[in-house]
Scaffold this motif. Structure first.
Motif, PDB file in Angstrom:
ATOM      1  N   MET A 178      -7.195  -8.223  -2.629  1.00 62.45           N
ATOM      2  CA  MET A 178      -8.112  -7.143  -2.849  1.00 62.45           C
ATOM      3  C   MET A 178      -7.677  -6.324  -3.516  1.00 62.45           C
ATOM      4  N   LYS A 179      -8.470  -5.451  -4.424  1.00 59.76           N
ATOM      5  CA  LYS A 179      -7.702  -3.501  -4.676  1.00 59.76           C
ATOM      6  C   LYS A 179      -8.669  -2.752  -4.283  1.00 59.76           C
ATOM      7  N   ILE A 180      -7.541  -1.903  -3.958  1.00 58.72           N
ATOM      8  CA  ILE A 180      -8.284  -0.772  -3.663  1.00 58.72           C
ATOM      9  C   ILE A 180      -8.123   0.536  -4.481  1.00 58.72           C
ATOM     10  N   ALA A 181      -9.148   1.401  -4.614  1.00 59.53           N
ATOM     11  CA  ALA A 181      -9.083   2.612  -4.998  1.00 59.53           C
ATOM     12  C   ALA A 181      -9.370   3.619  -4.214  1.00 59.53           C
ATOM     13  N   THR A 182      -7.843   5.055  -4.497  1.00 60.09           N
ATOM     14  CA  THR A 182      -8.069   6.232  -3.711  1.00 60.09           C
ATOM     15  C   THR A 182      -7.867   7.173  -4.225  1.00 60.09           C
ATOM     16  N   ALA A 183      -8.877   8.242  -4.228  1.00 60.24           N
ATOM     17  CA  ALA A 183      -8.774   9.443  -4.601  1.00 60.24           C
ATOM     18  C   ALA A 183      -8.373  10.433  -4.367  1.00 60.24           C
ATOM     19  N   VAL A 207      -6.483   6.395  -7.966  1.00 58.34           N
ATOM     20  CA  VAL A 207      -5.417   5.725  -7.915  1.00 58.34           C
ATOM     21  C   VAL A 207      -5.983   3.811  -7.331  1.00 58.34           C
ATOM     22  N   TYR A 208      -4.810   3.514  -7.948  1.00 56.87           N
ATOM     23  CA  TYR A 208      -5.594   2.042  -7.684  1.00 56.87           C
ATOM     24  C   TYR A 208      -4.259   1.174  -7.152  1.00 56.87           C
ATOM     25  N   GLY A 209      -3.843   0.042  -6.339  1.00 58.93           N
ATOM     26  CA  GLY A 209      -3.422  -0.306  -5.803  1.00 58.93           C
ATOM     27  C   GLY A 209      -4.525  -1.799  -5.243  1.00 58.93           C
ATOM     28  N   ASP A 210      -2.951  -2.929  -5.679  1.00 57.03           N
ATOM     29  CA  ASP A 210      -3.633  -4.349  -5.132  1.00 57.03           C
ATOM     30  C   ASP A 210      -2.817  -5.292  -3.798  1.00 57.03           C
ATOM     31  N   VAL A 211      -3.268  -5.036  -2.755  1.00 57.54           N
ATOM     32  CA  VAL A 211      -2.949  -5.752  -1.473  1.00 57.54           C
ATOM     33  C   VAL A 211      -3.479  -6.806  -0.793  1.00 57.54           C
ATOM     34  N   ASP A 212      -2.310  -7.683  -0.374  1.00 55.65           N
ATOM     35  CA  ASP A 212      -2.717  -9.192  -0.104  1.00 55.65           C
ATOM     36  C   ASP A 212      -2.797  -9.885   1.255  1.00 55.65           C
ATOM     37  N   LEU A 213      -3.635  -9.347   2.509  1.00 60.22           N
ATOM     38  CA  LEU A 213      -3.944  -9.443   3.225  1.00 60.22           C
ATOM     39  C   LEU A 213      -2.419 -11.059   3.633  1.00 60.22           C
ATOM     40  N   SER A 214      -2.577 -11.828   3.311  1.00 56.28           N
ATOM     41  CA  SER A 214      -1.605 -12.826   3.612  1.00 56.28           C
ATOM     42  C   SER A 214      -0.212 -11.942   3.622  1.00 56.28           C
ATOM     43  N   ALA A 215      -0.518 -10.995   2.560  1.00 59.99           N
ATOM     44  CA  ALA A 215       1.619 -10.538   2.869  1.00 59.99           C
ATOM     45  C   ALA A 215       1.570  -9.745   4.306  1.00 59.99           C
TER      46      ALA A 215
END
Length: 296
Positions: A1-6, A256-264
């Motif tokens: 998923m992509k997360i956006a944090t402000a 600020v964006y980051g991609d996160v993989d729950l399987s990781a």
């Protein structure tokens, strides 16, 4: 998923419509970038006090209740945007005066969490800073909660709470810990960022820090804020060697964006180079008592 944090600046709002427009624009921008989880910062809702005029916004006590009085409307707006854009949103935390724990008669610092299907929950701050406790008289709220969502299991530690390992450990089943913050100096930002990274290390999870940034001279509570959004993981297999997935420039407003993989996350917990989360219990019996050795 992509997360956006402000990295979120506070504004003087001329009208409720201006707030609706601002929030909608922020959410639409994150969605356009592909984000599924949006994280706003601690006390970002204090800008709602400006709707009551400068005298109220500038008064510590009056501003608490002015924002709390707007919270129901703000929650309806966040719920609408979460549904409209099919995203999860952690709203900027705010003083809340409803649904307080037994024995509490002062506002608590509450972050509300909205799912796209209409479900919502909240997390209250657990441990007050000196300013909150000694000057502002904001009270500790209800217990820690773990949100089971379509994006995984998510917990919230509001700012100072992330600096306490036992609170983080209580949420060790969370895949993602959200850490909304506001800090008035670089030292405060550093404390929260280090806390966020430490919780990611201990729990072998992802932590997401959001920040208020810039000046708000109309408020005694949040008059100057230093910070940046950041997304962190354990510096281990499947994650960056620094543990930094994404980090914004200091005091630069925006997402600020980051991609996160729950399987990781599952993989590093099962077979990382180290297994901090599994080995937490090995501290038992080794930290107490401490043997004092005198070296003359």
């Amino acid at each position: 998923m992509k997360i956006a944090t402000a990295s979120y600046p506070l504004d003087v709002l001329p009208s409720w419509a201006a707030y609706e427009d601002k929030l909608t624009a922020w959410v639409a921008e994150a969605v356009e970038a592909g984000a599924q989880l949006l994280v706003f910062p601690e006390y970002g809702a204090m800008e709602l006090a400006t709707l009551a005029g400068p005298d109220v916004a500038g008064d510590l006590e009056a501003s608490l209740f002015a924002v709390a009085d707007r919270l129901e409307e703000a929650d309806a707006l966040h719920a609408h945007l979460a549904s409209q854009f099919s995203v999860h949103i952690l709203a900027a935390s705010a003083p809340a005066t409803r649904d307080l724990p037994g024995g509490i008669d002062r506002p608590v610092n509450r972050a509300r969490f909205f799912a796209p299907g209409g479900a919502a929950g909240w997390q209250d701050k657990q441990i007050m800073t000196r300013f909150e406790a000694e000057t502002w008289n904001v009270a500790p709220g209800g217990p820690l909660r773990l949100f089971d969502t379509s994006l995984g299991k998510i917990g919230v530690l509001i700012c100072y709470d992330c600096e306490f390992p036992l609170l983080g450990h209580a949420l060790s089943d969370a895949d993602i810990l959200l850490i909304p913050s506001v800090t008035e100096a670089l030292s405060g930002y550093s404390r929260v960022r280090i806390g966020a990274q430490a919780r990611a290390l201990e729990n072998q999870c992802v932590t997401v820090m959001s920040s208020v940034v810039g000046a708000a001279p109309w408020s005694e509570a949040v008059d100057m804020s230093v910070g940046a959004g950041g997304i962190y993981g354990p510096p281990d297999t499947g994650f960056p060697d620094t543990g930094v997935i994404a980090q914004g420039a200091l005091n630069e407003p925006g997402w600020v964006y980051g991609d996160v993989d729950l399987s990781a996350i599952a993989a590093v917990r099962a077979d990382g180079v180290v297994l901090n989360r599994r080995d937490w219990a090995l501290q038992d019996g080794r930290a107490d008592p401490v043997t004092v050795v005198t070296l003359a």
